[in-house]
Design a protein around this motif. Structure first.
Motif, PDB file in Angstrom:
ATOM      1  N   GLU A 137      25.587   8.996  20.905  1.00 47.48           N
ATOM      2  CA  GLU A 137      27.001   8.960  21.290  1.00 47.48           C
ATOM      3  C   GLU A 137      27.692  10.270  20.917  1.00 47.48           C
ATOM      4  OE1 GLU A 137      29.070   4.768  21.193  1.00 47.48           O
ATOM      5  OE2 GLU A 137      27.863   5.031  19.372  1.00 47.48           O
ATOM      6  N   GLU A 138      27.388  10.776  19.724  1.00 46.38           N
ATOM      7  CA  GLU A 138      27.991  12.035  19.276  1.00 46.38           C
ATOM      8  C   GLU A 138      27.565  13.205  20.159  1.00 46.38           C
ATOM      9  OE1 GLU A 138      26.869  12.199  15.147  1.00 46.38           O
ATOM     10  OE2 GLU A 138      28.371  10.695  14.577  1.00 46.38           O
ATOM     11  N   LEU A 139      26.357  13.128  20.713  1.00 47.18           N
ATOM     12  CA  LEU A 139      25.883  14.159  21.643  1.00 47.18           C
ATOM     13  C   LEU A 139      26.510  13.990  23.029  1.00 47.18           C
ATOM     14  CD1 LEU A 139      22.042  14.259  20.892  1.00 47.18           C
ATOM     15  CD2 LEU A 139      23.665  16.135  20.546  1.00 47.18           C
ATOM     16  N   GLY A 140      27.195  12.881  23.227  1.00 43.25           N
ATOM     17  CA  GLY A 140      27.774  12.596  24.541  1.00 43.25           C
ATOM     18  C   GLY A 140      26.739  12.107  25.535  1.00 43.25           C
TER      19      GLY A 140
ATOM     20  N   LEU B 210      23.775   5.549  29.908  1.00 42.46           N
ATOM     21  CA  LEU B 210      23.597   7.000  29.854  1.00 42.46           C
ATOM     22  C   LEU B 210      24.777   7.660  30.557  1.00 42.46           C
ATOM     23  CD1 LEU B 210      19.870   7.802  30.710  1.00 42.46           C
ATOM     24  CD2 LEU B 210      20.937   7.619  28.482  1.00 42.46           C
ATOM     25  N   THR B 211      25.248   8.721  29.962  1.00 40.06           N
ATOM     26  CA  THR B 211      26.282   9.532  30.596  1.00 40.06           C
ATOM     27  C   THR B 211      25.585  10.604  31.435  1.00 40.06           C
ATOM     28  OG1 THR B 211      26.298  11.104  28.781  1.00 40.06           O
ATOM     29  CG2 THR B 211      27.816   9.220  28.598  1.00 40.06           C
ATOM     30  N   GLU B 212      26.367  11.398  32.122  1.00 40.22           N
ATOM     31  CA  GLU B 212      25.806  12.530  32.864  1.00 40.22           C
ATOM     32  C   GLU B 212      25.050  13.455  31.905  1.00 40.22           C
ATOM     33  OE1 GLU B 212      24.508  14.057  36.074  1.00 40.22           O
ATOM     34  OE2 GLU B 212      25.941  12.419  36.205  1.00 40.22           O
ATOM     35  N   GLN B 213      25.637  13.688  30.726  1.00 38.98           N
ATOM     36  CA  GLN B 213      24.989  14.510  29.697  1.00 38.98           C
ATOM     37  C   GLN B 213      23.661  13.880  29.271  1.00 38.98           C
ATOM     38  OE1 GLN B 213      25.306  17.402  28.413  1.00 38.98           O
ATOM     39  NE2 GLN B 213      24.456  17.356  26.366  1.00 38.98           N
ATOM     40  N   GLY B 214      23.646  12.566  29.110  1.00 44.78           N
ATOM     41  CA  GLY B 214      22.421  11.866  28.728  1.00 44.78           C
ATOM     42  C   GLY B 214      21.342  11.983  29.784  1.00 44.78           C
TER      43      GLY B 214
ATOM     44  N   ARG C  41      15.758  17.133  31.061  1.00 46.02           N
ATOM     45  CA  ARG C  41      15.247  18.342  30.400  1.00 46.02           C
ATOM     46  C   ARG C  41      14.100  17.998  29.455  1.00 46.02           C
ATOM     47  NH1 ARG C  41      20.246  21.334  27.913  1.00 46.02           N
ATOM     48  NH2 ARG C  41      18.670  22.889  27.381  1.00 46.02           N
ATOM     49  N   ALA C  42      14.237  16.899  28.700  1.00 49.55           N
ATOM     50  CA  ALA C  42      13.191  16.482  27.770  1.00 49.55           C
ATOM     51  C   ALA C  42      11.920  16.102  28.525  1.00 49.55           C
ATOM     52  CB  ALA C  42      13.681  15.319  26.910  1.00 49.55           C
TER      53      ALA C  42
END
Length: 147
Positions: free
Chosen positions: A76-79, A96-100, A106-107
């Motif tokens: 959550e802190e990573l967005g 999941l957000t767009e960032q997630g 990427r991972a």
């Protein structure tokens, strides 16, 4: 000076050493994008089933529910995820957000690159045999499929 006795090569020790080296390489590359293997794993589980409870997520990751709560808080802190409350008496849904989604992509790309490097060193034509041998050794305890 006497020479140390030669030790017979153990397949188990060879696989353990290979696994450790690959884990170290994956952890280092994930750290470059702000993730750990635990965060990556949680993102993957959440992407497949947003309705998993903390207990379900923890069981899949082999950690305690408290540890998984801390992991989700970090995400959550990573967005990367957000909790959506479904109403009184219902547990939160993790989305999941767009960032997630971006971090997860990427991972997965990093994992793919590491697969390619490993197979290039092990003999790329051996992928199916390596996958089959590992799945056979792990049996039903390893539920992941090849993508």
């Amino acid at each position: 000076m006497s020479k140390a006795p030669e030790i017979a090569l153990s397949t188990v020790m060879l696989v353990i050493g290979t696994g450790r080296r690959l884990q170290e390489q994956l952890e280092a590359r994930l750290a470059d994008i702000g993730l750990s293997m635990r965060l990556f794993g949680a993102l993957g589980h959440i992407s497949r089933d947003a309705d998993l409870s903390y207990s379900d997520l923890a069981r899949r990751a082999g950690v305690t529910s408290q540890s998984m709560r801390a992991t989700v808080l970090m995400l959550e802190e990573l967005g990367a995820v957000e909790r959506n409350l479904l109403g009184q008496g219902h547990r939160a849904r993790l989305d999941l957000t767009e960032q997630g989604r971006s971090l997860l992509a990427r991972a997965r790309g990093i994992l793919s690159e590491l697969d390619e490097e490993f197979l290039a060193n092990a003999g790329g034509d051996r992928k199916e045999a390596l996958d089959e041998a590992c799945r056979g050794a792990l049996g039903a305890s390893f539920p992941f499929r090849s993508e």
